[in-house]
Design a protein around this motif. Structure first.
Motif, PDB file in Angstrom:
ATOM      1  N   GLN A  44       0.439  -1.949  -0.084  1.00 54.09           N
ATOM      2  CA  GLN A  44       0.406  -0.135   0.268  1.00 54.09           C
ATOM      3  C   GLN A  44       0.887   1.416  -0.413  1.00 54.09           C
ATOM      4  OE1 GLN A  44      -3.427   0.118   2.296  1.00 54.09           O
ATOM      5  NE2 GLN A  44      -3.352   2.123   3.522  1.00 54.09           N
ATOM      6  N   GLN A  45       1.718   1.238   1.045  1.00 57.92           N
ATOM      7  CA  GLN A  45       3.236   2.096   1.051  1.00 57.92           C
ATOM      8  C   GLN A  45       3.544   2.944  -0.574  1.00 57.92           C
ATOM      9  OE1 GLN A  45       5.249   1.118   3.920  1.00 57.92           O
ATOM     10  NE2 GLN A  45       3.956   2.126   5.703  1.00 57.92           N
ATOM     11  N   GLN A  46       3.782   1.186  -1.783  1.00 55.16           N
ATOM     12  CA  GLN A  46       4.408   1.764  -2.668  1.00 55.16           C
ATOM     13  C   GLN A  46       3.552   2.481  -3.535  1.00 55.16           C
ATOM     14  OE1 GLN A  46       7.409   1.438  -3.975  1.00 55.16           O
ATOM     15  NE2 GLN A  46       7.816   1.226  -1.056  1.00 55.16           N
ATOM     16  N   PHE A  47       2.059   1.668  -3.571  1.00 53.05           N
ATOM     17  CA  PHE A  47       0.788   2.081  -4.470  1.00 53.05           C
ATOM     18  C   PHE A  47       0.859   3.870  -3.927  1.00 53.05           C
ATOM     19  CE2 PHE A  47      -1.213  -1.579  -5.211  1.00 53.05           C
ATOM     20  CZ  PHE A  47      -0.414  -2.568  -5.771  1.00 53.05           C
ATOM     21  N   GLU A  48       0.968   3.645  -2.788  1.00 53.49           N
ATOM     22  CA  GLU A  48       0.395   5.633  -2.440  1.00 53.49           C
ATOM     23  C   GLU A  48       2.002   7.053  -2.795  1.00 53.49           C
ATOM     24  OE1 GLU A  48       0.351   5.431   1.601  1.00 53.49           O
ATOM     25  OE2 GLU A  48      -2.333   4.840   1.925  1.00 53.49           O
ATOM     26  N   ARG A  49       3.003   6.416  -3.006  1.00 56.23           N
ATOM     27  CA  ARG A  49       3.828   6.358  -3.731  1.00 56.23           C
ATOM     28  C   ARG A  49       4.680   6.708  -5.112  1.00 56.23           C
ATOM     29  NH1 ARG A  49       9.317   7.708  -0.444  1.00 56.23           N
ATOM     30  NH2 ARG A  49       7.910   5.700   1.075  1.00 56.23           N
ATOM     31  N   GLN A  50       4.259   5.478  -5.707  1.00 56.38           N
ATOM     32  CA  GLN A  50       4.047   5.551  -7.402  1.00 56.38           C
ATOM     33  C   GLN A  50       2.730   6.033  -8.078  1.00 56.38           C
ATOM     34  OE1 GLN A  50       7.167   4.463  -8.526  1.00 56.38           O
ATOM     35  NE2 GLN A  50       8.214   4.722  -6.123  1.00 56.38           N
ATOM     36  N   ALA A  51       2.320   5.589  -6.613  1.00 54.61           N
ATOM     37  CA  ALA A  51       0.818   5.989  -8.001  1.00 54.61           C
ATOM     38  C   ALA A  51       0.839   5.539  -9.527  1.00 54.61           C
ATOM     39  CB  ALA A  51       0.586   7.839  -8.179  1.00 54.61           C
ATOM     40  N   PRO A  52       0.518   3.938  -9.513  1.00 57.27           N
ATOM     41  CA  PRO A  52       0.379   3.396 -10.616  1.00 57.27           C
ATOM     42  C   PRO A  52      -1.066   3.771 -10.714  1.00 57.27           C
ATOM     43  CG  PRO A  52       1.170   1.480  -9.048  1.00 57.27           C
ATOM     44  CD  PRO A  52       0.866   3.293  -8.518  1.00 57.27           C
ATOM     45  N   GLN A  53      -1.542   3.340 -12.373  1.00 55.18           N
ATOM     46  CA  GLN A  53      -2.692   3.052 -12.611  1.00 55.18           C
ATOM     47  C   GLN A  53      -2.639   1.524 -12.593  1.00 55.18           C
ATOM     48  OE1 GLN A  53      -5.454   5.415 -13.236  1.00 55.18           O
ATOM     49  NE2 GLN A  53      -3.648   6.300 -11.693  1.00 55.18           N
ATOM     50  N   PHE A  54      -3.338   0.821 -12.593  1.00 55.10           N
ATOM     51  CA  PHE A  54      -3.837  -0.332 -12.409  1.00 55.10           C
ATOM     52  C   PHE A  54      -4.882  -1.366 -12.500  1.00 55.10           C
ATOM     53  CE2 PHE A  54      -2.629  -0.219  -8.136  1.00 55.10           C
ATOM     54  CZ  PHE A  54      -3.446  -0.777  -7.164  1.00 55.10           C
ATOM     55  N   ILE A  55      -5.255  -2.803 -12.832  1.00 54.31           N
ATOM     56  CA  ILE A  55      -5.973  -3.181 -13.051  1.00 54.31           C
ATOM     57  C   ILE A  55      -5.934  -4.228 -11.966  1.00 54.31           C
ATOM     58  CG2 ILE A  55      -8.079  -4.160 -13.696  1.00 54.31           C
ATOM     59  CD1 ILE A  55      -7.770  -2.559 -16.303  1.00 54.31           C
ATOM     60  N   THR A  56      -6.806  -4.879 -11.008  1.00 50.02           N
ATOM     61  CA  THR A  56      -7.141  -5.991 -10.275  1.00 50.02           C
ATOM     62  C   THR A  56      -8.187  -6.884 -10.319  1.00 50.02           C
ATOM     63  OG1 THR A  56      -5.651  -4.672  -8.246  1.00 50.02           O
ATOM     64  CG2 THR A  56      -7.819  -6.833  -7.569  1.00 50.02           C
ATOM     65  N   LEU A  57      -7.589  -7.756 -11.003  1.00 46.29           N
ATOM     66  CA  LEU A  57      -8.345  -9.472 -11.314  1.00 46.29           C
ATOM     67  C   LEU A  57      -9.285 -10.340  -9.730  1.00 46.29           C
ATOM     68  CD1 LEU A  57      -7.534 -10.944 -14.543  1.00 46.29           C
ATOM     69  CD2 LEU A  57      -9.107  -8.648 -14.352  1.00 46.29           C
ATOM     70  N   HIS A  58     -10.006 -10.136  -9.048  1.00 46.92           N
ATOM     71  CA  HIS A  58     -10.322 -10.672  -7.864  1.00 46.92           C
ATOM     72  C   HIS A  58     -11.421 -12.137  -8.105  1.00 46.92           C
ATOM     73  CE1 HIS A  58     -10.732 -11.460  -3.763  1.00 46.92           C
ATOM     74  NE2 HIS A  58     -12.159 -11.365  -3.505  1.00 46.92           N
ATOM     75  N   ASP A  59     -11.169 -13.362  -7.585  1.00 47.07           N
ATOM     76  CA  ASP A  59     -11.843 -14.574  -7.979  1.00 47.07           C
ATOM     77  C   ASP A  59     -13.473 -14.874  -6.502  1.00 47.07           C
ATOM     78  OD1 ASP A  59     -10.693 -15.402 -10.405  1.00 47.07           O
ATOM     79  OD2 ASP A  59      -8.725 -16.094  -9.209  1.00 47.07           O
ATOM     80  N   VAL A  60     -14.061 -14.423  -7.168  1.00 46.62           N
ATOM     81  CA  VAL A  60     -15.801 -14.743  -6.238  1.00 46.62           C
ATOM     82  C   VAL A  60     -15.786 -15.925  -6.685  1.00 46.62           C
ATOM     83  CG1 VAL A  60     -17.668 -13.737  -4.989  1.00 46.62           C
ATOM     84  CG2 VAL A  60     -15.438 -12.412  -6.272  1.00 46.62           C
ATOM     85  N   GLY A  61     -15.822 -17.060  -6.095  1.00 45.71           N
ATOM     86  CA  GLY A  61     -16.376 -18.588  -6.708  1.00 45.71           C
ATOM     87  C   GLY A  61     -15.407 -18.794  -7.216  1.00 45.71           C
TER      88      GLY A  61
END
Length: 425
Positions: A67-84
């Protein structure tokens, strides 16, 4: 040659991720400065050590550090999350496989020790302006608590979060999404766009979308049924392109899964994409330490492979030997394998794990730093681990079946065998 994924079906629903018993950890490198370490000065997370491997050293827990790295670098990315389901890695594999590339790995390691705490898999998809966007899967490799915390960080900090929903009854779907709903209710939650992507009939998704959005102001959309990876990528890339708004032509993703990723400069052999368990990085040998520079793994040349194969066949000829391999301790790459099961990969990976544990115990007890060797017995089965004389970092891992006397005799016979000349391999 690229493969068409137009008719590639989704895997069957899985309510819990399975874990394979091995992980070939990437080599660790020392870098010169902070910017070089954090992605060569780019807005990326981690230090690239190979075409498909990135690593990040952390001093706190992986979720907080990421989370600290995301706050520092501010990259734009997509997250895929499995539900079942277990479809996110399937989609990453389809994206990479269409271009003849590989799914990449971000390994999060403990600073000062080199031990892998978590492994996150992703692909990098180019945008029209020449930049790229990473697509992470939350089907990652870590202990349960770390895995759940990292999944929320990835979803909460992503530009677009995609929930890939399998076939679940309404009550199970609601309970599965409850931790996400609770996390959204707690501030902060930077992500403002969620996409619910059904892989099977799900009549209650609209109600779940309304519940997730609630009064948070988050935009939660439900796509039509995605029967194939092509459909899923079309919905995901289309949602990204619509979100781009002004200047979308420059930051657009290619909606054709076959064209989304460019082929690598050199075609790579196919490798399966799957979740794997954690293992330490290259263990410390005499004169080495975790985190020390390591040469990248190279293919074993045919004459060299023949020398190691000959040596291993002679080792396997000792009394009671049933299987074995010679492997490089740093890269955990098998140089030769012979005999029946276990196969080369688990022998190399578990052998490296055992040696790393022995070396760590020796350091803690203040013992000599010589390369460890061991004979471990399980009733009538035995493991022999010993460095190959004249070849630093090369280890023999042999499996024996027989009495304790057979183990003693086998070790005596192994001492008489001459390894390949050091200058020849």
């Amino acid at each position: 040659m690229t493969r068409s994924h137009d008719k590639l079906p989704w895997p069957p629903p899985a309510y819990r991720s399975s874990r394979d018993p091995e992980l070939l950890s990437p080599a660790t490198q020392i870098v010169r400065d902070r910017e070089d370490y954090l992605g060569q000065g780019l807005r990326d997370i981690g230090r690239r050590i190979a075409d498909d491997q990135v690593e990040l050293f952390v001093s706190t827990d992986p979720a907080t550090a990421l989370q600290q790295q995301f706050e520092r670098q501010a990259p734009q990315f997509i997250t895929l999350h499995d539900v079942g389901t277990k479809a996110s890695l399937h989609l990453l594999g389809a994206l990479a496989g269409a271009a003849g590339a590989r799914v990449q790995r971000l390994t999060i390691r403990r600073q000062g020790h080199g031990v892998a705490l978590a492994v996150v898999q992703f692909v990098e998809v180019p945008l029209a302006d020449g930049n790229h966007v990473r697509i992470y899967s939350t089907d990652l490799n870590a202990d349960t608590q770390t895995r759940q915390a990292l999944a929320l960080v990835l979803l909460g900090r992503s530009r677009l979060g995609v929930l890939m929903v399998g076939e679940l009854p309404a009550h199970a779907l609601q309970s599965t999404l409850q931790p996400l709903q609770d996390a959204i209710a707690r501030a902060p939650w930077p992500n403002r766009d969620l996409l619910l992507l059904p892989l099977a009939a799900a009549g209650t998704l609209a109600a779940q979308a309304a519940r997730l959005g609630g009064s948070s102001g988050i935009s939660v959309r439900v796509t039509p049924l995605a029967a194939r990876p092509n459909d899923a990528w079309s919905f995901i890339s289309g949602a990204w392109n619509r979100m781009s708004g002004h200047g979308a032509a420059q930051t657009a993703l290619n909606t054709d899964i076959e064209q989304a990723l460019p082929p690598p400069p050199v075609p790579l052999p196919e490798a399966p994409t799957m979740a794997m368990d954690l293992m330490p990085a290259g263990p410390a040998l005499s004169g080495s330490r975790p985190g020390a520079p390591a040469a990248p793994a190279r293919p074993v040349a045919a004459p060299v492979a023949a020398l190691w194969a000959d040596y291993l066949q002679r080792c396997l000829a000792v009394k009671s030997a049933v299987s074995g391999c010679v492997f490089d301790l740093v890269s955990q790459r098998a140089l030769a394998h012979a005999g029946s099961t276990p196969a080369s990969e688990p022998l190399a990976a578990q052998g490296a794990l055992l040696i790393d544990a022995m070396a760590g115990a020796a350091r803690s007890l203040g013992l000599a730093g010589a390369a460890p060797q061991a004979a471990i017995s399980f009733d009538q089965q035995h493991l022999v681990l010993q460095p190959v004389r004249g070849h630093p970092g090369i280890v023999l891992h042999l499996v024996l079946h027989g009495s304790a006397n057979a183990l003693t005799l086998a070790r005596m016979q192994l001492e008489r065998l001459t390894p390949p000349p050091s200058g020849a391999v």
